[in-house]
Design an enzyme around this catalytic site. Structure first.
Site, PDB file in Angstrom:
ATOM      1  N   ASP A  25       1.742   7.053   0.228  1.00 38.75           N
ATOM      2  CA  ASP A  25       0.640   6.199  -0.223  1.00 38.75           C
ATOM      3  C   ASP A  25       0.676   6.024  -1.738  1.00 38.75           C
ATOM      4  O   ASP A  25       0.520   6.977  -2.495  1.00 38.75           O
ATOM      5  CB  ASP A  25      -0.689   6.826   0.200  1.00 38.75           C
ATOM      6  CG  ASP A  25      -1.838   5.845   0.115  1.00 38.75           C
ATOM      7  OD1 ASP A  25      -1.919   4.965   0.971  1.00 38.75           O
ATOM      8  OD2 ASP A  25      -2.646   5.969  -0.830  1.00 38.75           O
ATOM      9  N   ASN A  74       0.811  -1.213   0.000  1.00 39.81           N
ATOM     10  CA  ASN A  74       0.000   0.000   0.000  1.00 39.81           C
ATOM     11  C   ASN A  74       0.844   1.263   0.000  1.00 39.81           C
ATOM     12  O   ASN A  74       0.430   2.291  -0.516  1.00 39.81           O
ATOM     13  CB  ASN A  74      -0.913   0.013   1.232  1.00 39.81           C
ATOM     14  CG  ASN A  74      -1.548   1.366   1.478  1.00 39.81           C
ATOM     15  OD1 ASN A  74      -2.422   1.780   0.727  1.00 39.81           O
ATOM     16  ND2 ASN A  74      -1.125   2.054   2.523  1.00 39.81           N
ATOM     17  N   GLU A 130      -5.776  -7.736   5.150  1.00 39.67           N
ATOM     18  CA  GLU A 130      -5.944  -7.061   6.434  1.00 39.67           C
ATOM     19  C   GLU A 130      -6.913  -5.899   6.257  1.00 39.67           C
ATOM     20  O   GLU A 130      -6.540  -4.843   5.733  1.00 39.67           O
ATOM     21  CB  GLU A 130      -4.603  -6.544   6.969  1.00 39.67           C
ATOM     22  CG  GLU A 130      -4.737  -5.910   8.339  1.00 39.67           C
ATOM     23  CD  GLU A 130      -3.561  -5.016   8.702  1.00 39.67           C
ATOM     24  OE1 GLU A 130      -3.364  -4.798   9.907  1.00 39.67           O
ATOM     25  OE2 GLU A 130      -2.859  -4.531   7.795  1.00 39.67           O
ATOM     26  N   GLN A 149      -8.354   5.776   1.772  1.00 40.24           N
ATOM     27  CA  GLN A 149      -7.727   5.079   0.641  1.00 40.24           C
ATOM     28  C   GLN A 149      -6.859   5.959  -0.239  1.00 40.24           C
ATOM     29  O   GLN A 149      -6.192   5.441  -1.144  1.00 40.24           O
ATOM     30  CB  GLN A 149      -8.811   4.398  -0.185  1.00 40.24           C
ATOM     31  CG  GLN A 149      -9.516   3.301   0.604  1.00 40.24           C
ATOM     32  CD  GLN A 149     -10.540   2.536  -0.178  1.00 40.24           C
ATOM     33  OE1 GLN A 149     -11.077   3.027  -1.167  1.00 40.24           O
ATOM     34  NE2 GLN A 149     -10.827   1.307   0.255  1.00 40.24           N
ATOM     35  N   HIS A 162      -6.605   0.217   3.077  1.00 36.77           N
ATOM     36  CA  HIS A 162      -6.167   1.514   2.564  1.00 36.77           C
ATOM     37  C   HIS A 162      -5.979   1.516   1.053  1.00 36.77           C
ATOM     38  O   HIS A 162      -5.456   2.486   0.482  1.00 36.77           O
ATOM     39  CB  HIS A 162      -4.895   1.940   3.284  1.00 36.77           C
ATOM     40  CG  HIS A 162      -5.108   2.100   4.764  1.00 36.77           C
ATOM     41  ND1 HIS A 162      -5.669   3.220   5.308  1.00 36.77           N
ATOM     42  CD2 HIS A 162      -4.898   1.245   5.799  1.00 36.77           C
ATOM     43  CE1 HIS A 162      -5.771   3.081   6.614  1.00 36.77           C
ATOM     44  NE2 HIS A 162      -5.308   1.878   6.934  1.00 36.77           N
ATOM     45  N   ASP A 220      -0.993  -6.593   3.589  1.00 38.35           N
ATOM     46  CA  ASP A 220      -0.971  -5.619   4.671  1.00 38.35           C
ATOM     47  C   ASP A 220      -1.727  -4.350   4.258  1.00 38.35           C
ATOM     48  O   ASP A 220      -1.684  -3.919   3.104  1.00 38.35           O
ATOM     49  CB  ASP A 220       0.487  -5.263   5.007  1.00 38.35           C
ATOM     50  CG  ASP A 220       0.602  -4.265   6.119  1.00 38.35           C
ATOM     51  OD1 ASP A 220       0.295  -4.620   7.275  1.00 38.35           O
ATOM     52  OD2 ASP A 220       0.987  -3.108   5.836  1.00 38.35           O
TER      53      ASP A 220
END
Length: 465
Positions: free
Chosen positions: A178, A117, A234, A169, A212, A208
Site C-alpha cells: 500500500d 493505490n 472506484e 486506507q 483505499h 482503481d
C-alpha cells in the site's frame, strides 16, 4: 445465452439498423455511454473503435490497466503493478498510443484504468512483464520501503475491518503493498504517470481502489492535471462504513455500486422500481454517478447480474441505458468458469486479440443488438425528460420527451397493450430488433405493442422506415 451470442456476431449495420429518417429532424445528439472492454488488447480495441464503438455511438472506452505488471495467467495480475512503463500483456506503448489515436478518429474517447493505490502482493522477489525487477516493498528507481504504509493495526498489516477508516486506507488490501499517498514523493510520481498517459492522448481515468486512498490524497495527485481530464473513482459503498462515495465527489465522478446491486433485485421483482433507482438522498447525485449492470469484480463475486443471466441481464442493460440516473458504462469481457481465470493467452502469456465469433471466448456484450441498439436510442433522446410512464405486473414502459419510447416485459407471457406516448404520429422501427425494420405505428398518440416474454422494444425519432 447461445441465442444472444449468435446475434452478437451479425454485421453491425444489421444490429443497429439506424434507419434513414423520414421528415422528422434529428434531435441534438448526446453521447455519454462508456464501455469497459475488460482485458482487450490495444490493437483489438483500436479495431473495435473503428468497426463498432464509433458507429454504435459509444462515447468512450475504458481500457484495462496499461502499466507493467507481474507475470501470471490470472486476470488480477494486471492489477499488481511492477512499474509505470506502458508495457503489458495487452500490448506495447506504441500500440497503446496508436489505439488512442484510432479511437479518437472514430469519435471515441479513451479512459485508462489507473492502479495507483498499491503495487504487488507478492512476498517473493520477481521480474515484471517488461523485465523490471521488484520485491514486495522495493521497486528499483521508483519506490523503496519508505514509500509504503506499514499500518501496524492488524496482525499481518492486512485490512481486517472496513468499519475502521484507518485500516481501509493505510493497511494492505489482500497483501498488496500500500503506497503512502499522503507523501509528496508518492503523489508526484503517480501524477507523472498519469501525465505520461495523457501525453499519449488519454482523456480520463478510472481510479482503481480509490476507497483505499484518502480523498485528499487523490485530490493532490490530480490537482495539476489539465482541465477537462475525466476522473471516475472506484469507491464501493458499504453499509454503515465510515468511508463513503460522497467523500470523493470533489475529485470527480464516483462509481455507484448500489445501482447494479439494486437493479438485480428490482428485476427479480418489479421492473417499474428501476425508475426509482437513484432518487434516494443516500445515493450519489446523478451528474456525478457512474452506473453499471456489472463489472470485472461484480461478475465474479455475484453481487450483480452478469452475462450468464441471459435475458434478465439484457433487460437490466436496457433499463440502465433508457434511464436518467447517472452516466452508464456497459461491460464487455470474456467467458470463464474459474473466477481467477485470465483472458485467452498465447504460450508467452500475451493476451490474444478479442474476436466476437459465435461460441467464442469473448462475450462481446456491447455488440448484443439490445445493448448496442439502446446506446443509439439513448444518444437520440438526449436529455429529454422521462414521461408517459406505465406499468403492469412484470412490465414497464416510458418515454423520453417526444424523442423515444421503450417497453420492458420481464414476465413470462407476451405483453399486448395500447400505450400513450408523446412520440409524433407515424411509423417507427424497433431499434432493438435485428434484420429489416420491424415497424410500429403511433396513431393519435397511442402505440399498440406486442412484446414477447423477457424482452424489450424501443423506438426513437431517428429510426423511421
Amino acid at each position: 445465452m447461445t441465442r444472444l451470442l449468435a446475434r452478437a456476431t451479425a454485421p453491425l449495420g444489421a444490429l443497429l439498423l439506424l434507419a434513414a429518417c423520414s421528415g422528422t429532424p434529428d434531435p441534438p445528439e448526446r453521447r455519454d455511454v462508456g464501455v469497459q472492454l475488460f482485458q482487450w488488447t490495444w490493437e483489438a480495441i483500436a479495431t473495435e473503435c473503428t468497426d463498432t464503438l464509433g458507429p454504435a455511438g459509444y462515447a468512450r472506452v475504458v481500457t484495462s490497466p496499461p502499466q507493467e505488471h507481474i507475470v501470471g495467467e490470472e486476470w488480477w495480475t494486471a492489477y499488481q503493478p511492477v512499474s509505470y512503463r506502458v508495457e503489458s500483456r495487452l500490448g506495447t506503448r506504441e500500440q497503446f498510443a496508436a489505439m488512442v489515436e484510432t479511437c479518437h478518429d472514430a469519435g471515441v474517447d479513451v479512459w485508462a484504468d489507473a492502479v495507483v493505490n498499491h503495487m504487488t502482493g507478492q512476498d517473493d522477489p520477481g521480474t515484471g512483464w517488461a523485465g523490471s525487477s521488484y520485491s514486495h516493498y522495493d521497486y528499483p528507481g521508483i519506490w523503496t520501503d519508505a514509500d509504503f504504509h506499514h499500518c501496524g493495526l492488524t496482525a499481518n498489516d492486512d485490512i481486517a475491518s472496513y468499519q475502521d477508516a484507518a485500516q481501509v486506507q493505510t493497511c494492505e488490501l489482500v497483501n498488496l503493498a500500500d503506497l503512502a499517498t499522503e507523501t509528496d514523493h508518492v503523489r508526484s510520481t503517480i501524477t507523472a504517470y498519469l501525465e505520461d498517459l495523457l501525453s499519449l492522448g488519454v482523456d480520463g481515468f478510472r481510479i482503481d481502489a480509490a476507497k483505499h486512498m484518502a480523498a485528499d490524497d487523490i485530490a493532490a495527485i490530480i490537482e495539476d492535471l489539465p482541465d477537462g481530464t475525466g476522473i471516475a473513482q472506484e469507491v464501493i459503498r458499504g453499509s454503515g462504513e465510515p468511508i463513503t462515495p460522497e467523500q470523493y465527489l470533489g475529485n470527480g465522478q464516483v462509481y455507484e455500486f448500489a445501482y447494479g446491486e439494486e437493479l438485480r433485485g428490482v428485476l427479480a421483482g418489479s421492473p417499474r422500481l428501476a425508475l426509482d433507482l437513484g432518487t434516494s438522498s443516500t445515493w450519489v447525485p446523478s451528474e456525478q454517478a457512474v452506473v453499471f449492470v456489472d463489472n470485472h469484480d461484480t461478475e465474479r463475486n455475484g453481487s450483480t447480474l452478469n452475462h450468464t443471466d441471459g435475458e434478465q441481464y439484457v433487460l437490466a442493460n436496457v433499463l440502465m441505458l433508457a434511464g436518467t440516473y447517472g452516466t452508464p458504462v456497459v461491460y464487455s469481457g470474456y467467458a470463464f468458469s474459474d473466477r481467477d481465470a485470465g483472458p485467452p493467452q498465447d504460450s508467452a502469456g500475451r493476451v490474444l486479440d478479442a474476436t466476437c465469433e459465435q461460441d467464442g471466448d469473448w462475450v462481446c456484450q456491447h455488440r448484443w443488438p439490445e445493448i448496442a441498439g439502446m446506446v443509439g436510442w439513448r444518444n437520440a433522446v438526449g436529455d429529454a425528460p422521462r414521461l408517459d410512464e406505465w406499468s403492469q405486473g412484470d412490465a414497464v414502459a416510458f418515454g423520453r420527451g417526444e424523442r423515444g419510447f421503450v417497453v420492458v416485459n420481464a414476465g413470462d407471457d407476451e405483453l399486448r397493450a395500447d400505450l400513450a406516448t408523446s412520440l409524433p404520429d407515424g411509423d417507427y422501427c424497433d431499434v432493438l430488433a435485428t434484420g429489416d425494420c420491424t415497424a410500429s405505428t403511433v396513431r393519435d398518440g397511442t402505440l399498440t405493442v406486442a412484446v414477447p416474454p423477457r424482452s424489450a422494444q424501443a423506438w426513437d425519432v431517428t429510426s423511421r422506415p
